[in-house]
Design a protein around this motif. Structure first.
Motif, short mmCIF file in Angstrom:
data_model
loop_
_atom_site.label_atom_id
_atom_site.label_comp_id
_atom_site.label_asym_id
_atom_site.label_seq_id
_atom_site.Cartn_x
_atom_site.Cartn_y
_atom_site.Cartn_z
N THR A 233 0.72 -1.25 -0.03
CA THR A 233 0.07 0.01 -0.18
C THR A 233 0.87 1.39 0.10
OG1 THR A 233 -0.16 0.03 2.39
CG2 THR A 233 -1.85 -1.17 1.32
N ASN A 236 2.35 1.72 -3.74
CA ASN A 236 1.27 1.89 -4.38
C ASN A 236 0.88 3.36 -4.28
OD1 ASN A 236 1.54 -0.25 -6.01
ND2 ASN A 236 -0.20 -1.17 -5.27
N SER A 238 -1.12 4.37 -1.91
CA SER A 238 -2.46 3.98 -1.39
C SER A 238 -2.68 4.63 0.12
CB SER A 238 -3.06 2.69 -1.52
OG SER A 238 -2.86 2.31 -2.61
N TYR A 244 -1.57 0.88 7.09
CA TYR A 244 -2.46 1.55 6.60
C TYR A 244 -2.86 2.86 7.05
CZ TYR A 244 -2.88 -3.49 5.63
OH TYR A 244 -2.68 -4.90 5.17
N THR A 256 -10.69 2.89 2.72
CA THR A 256 -10.45 3.75 1.38
C THR A 256 -10.50 2.62 0.36
OG1 THR A 256 -8.18 3.95 1.47
CG2 THR A 256 -9.37 5.47 2.55
N ALA A 258 -8.44 2.97 -2.46
CA ALA A 258 -7.29 2.45 -2.77
C ALA A 258 -6.76 1.40 -1.98
CB ALA A 258 -6.32 3.67 -2.75
N GLU A 261 -8.16 -2.02 -2.66
CA GLU A 261 -7.91 -2.46 -3.79
C GLU A 261 -6.68 -3.39 -3.73
OE1 GLU A 261 -8.23 -3.95 -7.81
OE2 GLU A 261 -9.54 -3.02 -6.45
N ASP A 262 -5.70 -2.47 -3.03
CA ASP A 262 -4.62 -3.28 -2.91
C ASP A 262 -4.61 -4.53 -1.84
OD1 ASP A 262 -2.86 -1.56 -4.26
OD2 ASP A 262 -2.62 -0.26 -2.32
N LYS A 329 3.33 1.21 -7.66
CA LYS A 329 2.78 2.41 -8.68
C LYS A 329 3.65 3.73 -8.46
CE LYS A 329 -1.49 -0.35 -9.24
NZ LYS A 329 -2.86 -0.27 -8.90
#
Length: 463
Positions: A233, A236, A238, A244, A256, A258, A261-262, A329
């Motif tokens: 996370t 990326n 996120s 987190y 959240t 993002a 999704e991770d 990312k």
């Protein structure tokens, strides 16, 4: 963890105490504290720092031979490699001896509340209880006048990563970056090659898929659950922080889109791509327990590593090596597990106790950490080169070890309110769902409940 799994288990009575021992335990994502400025380039060694402070920069100018002997008592669950640091400190400051007390009553703070002698403490469950009880010495005045800490070259924002409410109550006692362990025999078996330092999560997945053959009981991944997903996370973009957490570590972002999704991507290593065996398969195949012990069976390509696993890895009957965490990312990130150390307000030897904290910023201490398999938070050419000289890394991918030490991010536990609640009610259940399956959005109410409680705690403590 789990304060990270092993980290929290240590926090919760040390069921996986090795992590705290080596934690035993700073810079930040994309360069500052755990909240993020740019980290140094792995291809460009850090500039040399100013020389470490000498014994003459210790509490007074009295010659060593004339000093009164002082014994410092440290409270901790487990000492492990920190003993090498204690010994090096005593070598440099022979009038000061450090003794440990590992007879802990459920949490280190309980021993202090009970009035036990303590000059140094390894914190094991965040700061909330310590500060509400006014049990710690504020370190800011000591740090501001310490020539060694002030002269150390460290990443921008490093010290801020350990501030809470604008004050410095703790410092790190270890810097343990996590990295990927790779089974090189599995690489050869499936026609794969060691990737470069800039490999990606897509590369990771493709390699894991190629090395997975359930019929042959070969798997791409052993473990790599919660810490791995936390790191994903951050890589990326996120979540700015470990666990987190948001930018100022005041709230969890596990509700959240993002981050959700991770979480799903990590879960699908088991449920979709099947490069990691399910819990039921692990039980049938005798692959339960510590993921590195499972890795030693020789049929997993990747697992997550840190310095506390190096002793276990000596038992491997196959060749293994190290890779940095993949590039995501947004950036390349890992987590530096950083144990927290402080001085109780009731200590009778605060000057000498702080001298130990200052010593941790010296090249001598940082070299000892590298010898233990940990990282160095001081940026210095001598230390950059020292990784290749340390016996623990002989024959291994030293550049990967250096890269892991230089990229972000540091554990922000010092400024997370109600840390145990976060781990028990939010991150623990999420980690379970990564391998067991389930809809992560079902955890949103727990995240929101934690965030509300954390906000209340921070307000009460003036954070």
């Amino acid at each position: 963890m789990k304060l990270g799994k092993r980290f929290i288990r240590h926090y919760r009575l040390a069921s996986l105490i090795a992590i705290i021992a080596l934690l035993p335990l700073l810079g930040a994502c994309s360069g500052g504290g755990s909240g993020g400025n740019a980290s140094p380039s792995a291809s460009s060694p850090p500039a040399s720092s100013s020389p470490a402070a000498s014994a003459s920069e210790s509490p007074s100018e009295t010659p060593d031979a004339e000093r009164e002997p002082v014994t410092l008592t440290v409270l901790a669950w487990f000492i492990g490699p920190n003993q090498a640091l204690f010994d090096k400190f005593h070598e440099m400051y022979p009038w000061i001896t450090i003794e440990s007390n590992t007879n802990i009553d459920k949490a280190v703070v309980n021993n202090v509340i009970a009035g036990e002698k303590a000059d140094l403490v390894f914190l094991d469950a965040g700061l909330s209880q310590w500060l509400s009880g006014d049990l710690l010495e504020e370190l800011t005045p000591y740090i501001e006048k310490d020539p060694r800490i002030q002269g150390a070259v460290i990443q921008d924002g490093f010290m801020d990563a350990f501030k809470t409410g604008g004050k410095q109550w703790v410092l790190p006692y270890a810097d343990i970056p996590m990295w990927v362990i790779v089974n090189k025999e599995m690489l050869h078996k499936y026609g794969l090659e060691m990737p470069g330092l800039d490999w990606t999560y897509d590369d990771f997945l493709e390699m894991a898929k190629q090395a997975t053959d359930p019929a042959a009981n070969d798997w791409g991944v052993s473990g790599m659950i919660d810490e791995f997903t936390n790191i994903l996370t951050m890589a990326n973009g996120s979540a700015p922080n470990y666990r987190y957490m948001n930018e100022d570590r005041s709230a969890s972002l596990a509700n959240t889109p993002a981050v959700l999704e991770d979480l799903k991507w990590s879960q699908e290593l088991t449920t979709k791509w099947h490069v990691r065996p399910s819990d039921i398969e692990r039980e049938k195949l005798g692959m339960q327990g510590d993921p590195v012990e499972v890795f030693l069976q020789g049929n997993s390509l990747f697992t997550l590593g840190a310095d506390w696993y190096l002793e276990t890895l000596k038992k491997a009957d196959f060749e293994w090596d190290v890779l940095p965490m993949p590039v995501g990312k947004a950036k390349q990130a890992t987590i530096h597990q950083t144990g927290l150390i402080s001085i109780p307000k009731a200590s009778k030897h605060k000057e000498e106790a702080f001298l130990y904290l200052s010593f941790l910023f010296s090249n001598e201490a940082q070299k000892t950490m590298i010898e233990n398999g940990s990282g160095s938070w001081v940026q210095d050419q001598e230390l950059h080169n020292y990784y290749a000289q340390a016996p623990v890394w002989q024959g291994k991918n030293v550049d990967a070890v250096r890269r892991s030490s230089e990229i972000c991010c540091y554990s922000p536990d010092a400024s997370i309110a109600d840390l145990v609640t976060l781990v028990d009610t939010v991150n623990g259940p999420i980690a379970s769902m990564i391998t067991k399956g389930g809809d992560f959005s079902s955890r949103i109410p727990a995240v929101e409940a934690y965030n509300l409680k954390a906000a209340e705690t921070r307000k009460a403590l003036g954070w």
